[in-house]
Write a protein that holds these residues in place. Structure first.
Motif, short mmCIF file in Angstrom:
data_model
loop_
_atom_site.label_atom_id
_atom_site.label_comp_id
_atom_site.label_asym_id
_atom_site.label_seq_id
_atom_site.Cartn_x
_atom_site.Cartn_y
_atom_site.Cartn_z
N GLU A 184 19.54 -12.81 -18.25
CA GLU A 184 19.19 -11.40 -18.35
C GLU A 184 20.07 -10.62 -17.38
OE1 GLU A 184 15.50 -9.39 -16.59
OE2 GLU A 184 15.02 -9.48 -18.74
N ILE A 185 20.79 -9.63 -17.88
CA ILE A 185 21.59 -8.76 -17.03
C ILE A 185 20.69 -7.66 -16.49
CG2 ILE A 185 23.62 -7.27 -16.92
CD1 ILE A 185 24.37 -10.10 -17.58
N GLN A 186 20.66 -7.49 -15.18
CA GLN A 186 19.78 -6.50 -14.56
C GLN A 186 20.62 -5.45 -13.83
OE1 GLN A 186 17.05 -8.76 -12.11
NE2 GLN A 186 15.94 -9.54 -13.89
N GLY A 187 20.41 -4.19 -14.19
CA GLY A 187 21.22 -3.11 -13.65
C GLY A 187 20.52 -2.33 -12.55
N HIS A 188 21.31 -1.86 -11.57
CA HIS A 188 20.78 -1.15 -10.40
C HIS A 188 21.71 0.01 -10.04
CE1 HIS A 188 18.07 -4.60 -9.54
NE2 HIS A 188 19.07 -5.30 -10.05
N ILE A 189 21.16 1.00 -9.36
CA ILE A 189 21.95 2.12 -8.85
C ILE A 189 21.69 2.29 -7.36
CG2 ILE A 189 21.96 3.33 -11.06
CD1 ILE A 189 19.81 5.22 -9.87
N CYS A 190 22.49 3.15 -6.76
CA CYS A 190 22.35 3.45 -5.33
C CYS A 190 21.83 4.87 -5.14
CB CYS A 190 23.69 3.30 -4.61
SG CYS A 190 24.86 4.64 -4.99
N CYS A 191 21.56 5.19 -3.92
CA CYS A 191 21.53 6.58 -3.43
C CYS A 191 20.30 7.42 -3.77
CB CYS A 191 22.78 7.34 -3.87
SG CYS A 191 24.32 6.47 -3.52
N THR A 192 19.85 7.39 -5.01
CA THR A 192 18.78 8.29 -5.44
C THR A 192 17.55 7.48 -5.83
OG1 THR A 192 20.44 9.82 -6.30
CG2 THR A 192 18.17 10.14 -7.01
N PRO A 193 16.46 7.56 -5.07
CA PRO A 193 15.25 6.81 -5.41
C PRO A 193 14.59 7.39 -6.66
CG PRO A 193 14.82 8.27 -3.57
CD PRO A 193 16.30 8.35 -3.84
N GLY A 194 13.76 6.57 -7.29
CA GLY A 194 13.03 7.05 -8.45
C GLY A 194 13.76 6.79 -9.76
N LYS A 195 13.40 7.56 -10.78
CA LYS A 195 13.91 7.37 -12.13
C LYS A 195 15.38 7.72 -12.23
CE LYS A 195 13.80 6.88 -16.65
NZ LYS A 195 13.72 5.55 -17.27
N ASP A 196 16.13 6.87 -12.91
CA ASP A 196 17.55 7.08 -13.14
C ASP A 196 17.72 7.94 -14.40
OD1 ASP A 196 20.32 4.81 -13.99
OD2 ASP A 196 20.29 6.93 -13.45
N ARG A 221 22.12 -14.99 -26.44
CA ARG A 221 21.99 -15.59 -25.10
C ARG A 221 21.81 -14.53 -24.01
NH1 ARG A 221 27.13 -19.11 -24.20
NH2 ARG A 221 25.96 -19.67 -22.32
N LEU A 222 21.86 -13.27 -24.37
CA LEU A 222 21.90 -12.20 -23.38
C LEU A 222 20.77 -11.20 -23.59
CD1 LEU A 222 25.73 -11.51 -23.76
CD2 LEU A 222 24.66 -12.97 -22.04
N LYS A 223 20.07 -10.92 -22.52
CA LYS A 223 19.09 -9.84 -22.50
C LYS A 223 19.47 -8.88 -21.38
CE LYS A 223 15.23 -12.55 -24.36
NZ LYS A 223 15.24 -11.84 -25.66
N TYR A 224 18.78 -7.74 -21.29
CA TYR A 224 19.10 -6.79 -20.23
C TYR A 224 17.86 -6.01 -19.81
CZ TYR A 224 19.17 -3.32 -24.00
OH TYR A 224 18.84 -2.53 -25.06
N LYS A 225 17.92 -5.50 -18.58
CA LYS A 225 16.82 -4.68 -18.06
C LYS A 225 17.35 -3.79 -16.95
CE LYS A 225 12.07 -4.98 -16.34
NZ LYS A 225 10.95 -5.90 -15.99
N SER A 226 16.97 -2.53 -16.99
CA SER A 226 17.37 -1.59 -15.94
C SER A 226 16.25 -1.44 -14.92
CB SER A 226 17.68 -0.23 -16.57
OG SER A 226 17.83 0.75 -15.56
N PHE A 227 16.63 -1.53 -13.63
CA PHE A 227 15.67 -1.36 -12.55
C PHE A 227 15.88 -0.04 -11.80
CE2 PHE A 227 13.19 -5.20 -12.38
CZ PHE A 227 13.95 -6.12 -13.11
N ASP A 228 16.79 0.80 -12.30
CA ASP A 228 17.07 2.07 -11.64
C ASP A 228 17.36 1.81 -10.15
OD1 ASP A 228 14.57 3.77 -13.64
OD2 ASP A 228 16.61 3.19 -14.11
N ALA A 229 16.66 2.50 -9.26
CA ALA A 229 16.87 2.30 -7.82
C ALA A 229 15.66 1.65 -7.16
CB ALA A 229 17.17 3.63 -7.14
#
Length: 257
Positions: A184-196, A221-229
């Motif tokens: 599972e590919i998990q995405g993240h961002i910096c700097c701004t807390p809360g919803k992306d 073989r691939l899944k994904y999920k966004s975790f924002d910040a």
């Protein structure tokens, strides 16, 4: 269902011939790509070390020869112009065949442009037993989450830093060498807390998956999920640019081995 079938066929061509090709399909009487095919083209053009060799336009049995030849040429020229917008220095042949080719019984499959290409890698990366990522993946268990060191992105984009290409290629090779692994590919961002709100973390996931699929990894073989910040490595607000860069990343979760 039609476009799913077409996409499967195009990726089969992409990975099964010594002279590689991808096929783009057009709506009736149109020489511009629809939204689905334009997205497929955009994903394809992100392939690293891509060298376009030839573009060929086709037309189904629509009208008289001149009309069919003209439409086939317009399709070839339209795709060629898109390629040159992305790579102004590209140099390749342009051909058109109108209706004068072995027509498929399914008319949707004859309204097309074929792009022939090769991959020119100047510095191929070989995964060996001494490679850190390969070793970590080998020792990992189902449920383990791995931080891909140095796989990070420019701020507010899904564009990788140049130094991150290597780790992305290593991930690709590890998946090729271990065909049973699912992640599972998990995405993240910096700097701004809360919803992306711009969904940058999601775009980072999708861009990584697109790269892996276009280079031969089965999408199942691939899944994904966004975790924002919500899961930063360093607390937000970060203290410096180095911490921000570390937070804007993707990670992988081992789903199966």
């Amino acid at each position: 269902m039609k476009y799913i079938l077409i996409s499967i066929l195009s990726f089969f061509y992409l990975n099964s011939y010594s002279q590689k090709r991808i096929t783009l399909y057009f709506d009736v009487n149109s020489y511009e790509l629809n939204k689905t095919e334009f997205k497929k083209f955009s994903v394809f053009m992100k392939t690293k070390d891509l060298k376009i060799q030839k573009v060929i336009g086709y037309c189904d049995l629509r009208s008289f020869d001149v009309y069919n030849d003209t439409l086939a040429l317009k399709r070839a020229n339209f795709v060629s112009s898109l390629i040159k917008l992305i790579d102004v220095n590209s140099n390749f042949e342009i051909e058109y065949k109108g209706q004068n080719f072995n027509q498929d019984k399914v008319s949707e499959l004859t309204r097309k442009v074929e792009i022939y290409f090769k991959i020119e890698k100047t510095l191929p990366i070989n995964i060996t037993k001494d490679n850190e990522l390969a070793e970590v993946v080998k020792k990992s268990k189902i449920g383990d989450k791995l931080v891909l060191k140095n796989l990070s992105f420019y701020d507010r984009t899904d564009i990788l830093y140049p130094e991150s290409y290597k780790i992305r290629e290593e991930l690709l090779q590890v998946l090729k060498d271990n065909p049973k692994i699912k992640i599972e590919i998990q995405g993240h961002i910096c700097c701004t807390p809360g919803k992306d709100e711009e969904e940058i973390a999601l775009k980072r996931c999708l861009g990584t998956i697109e790269y892996l699929v276009i280079n031969g990894i089965d999408k199942s073989r691939l899944k994904y999920k966004s975790f924002d910040a919500t899961q930063p490595i360093y607390p937000i607000p970060e203290k410096n640019e180095e911490q921000k860069k570390a937070n804007r990343r993707v990670e992988i979760l081992i789903l199966d081995k």
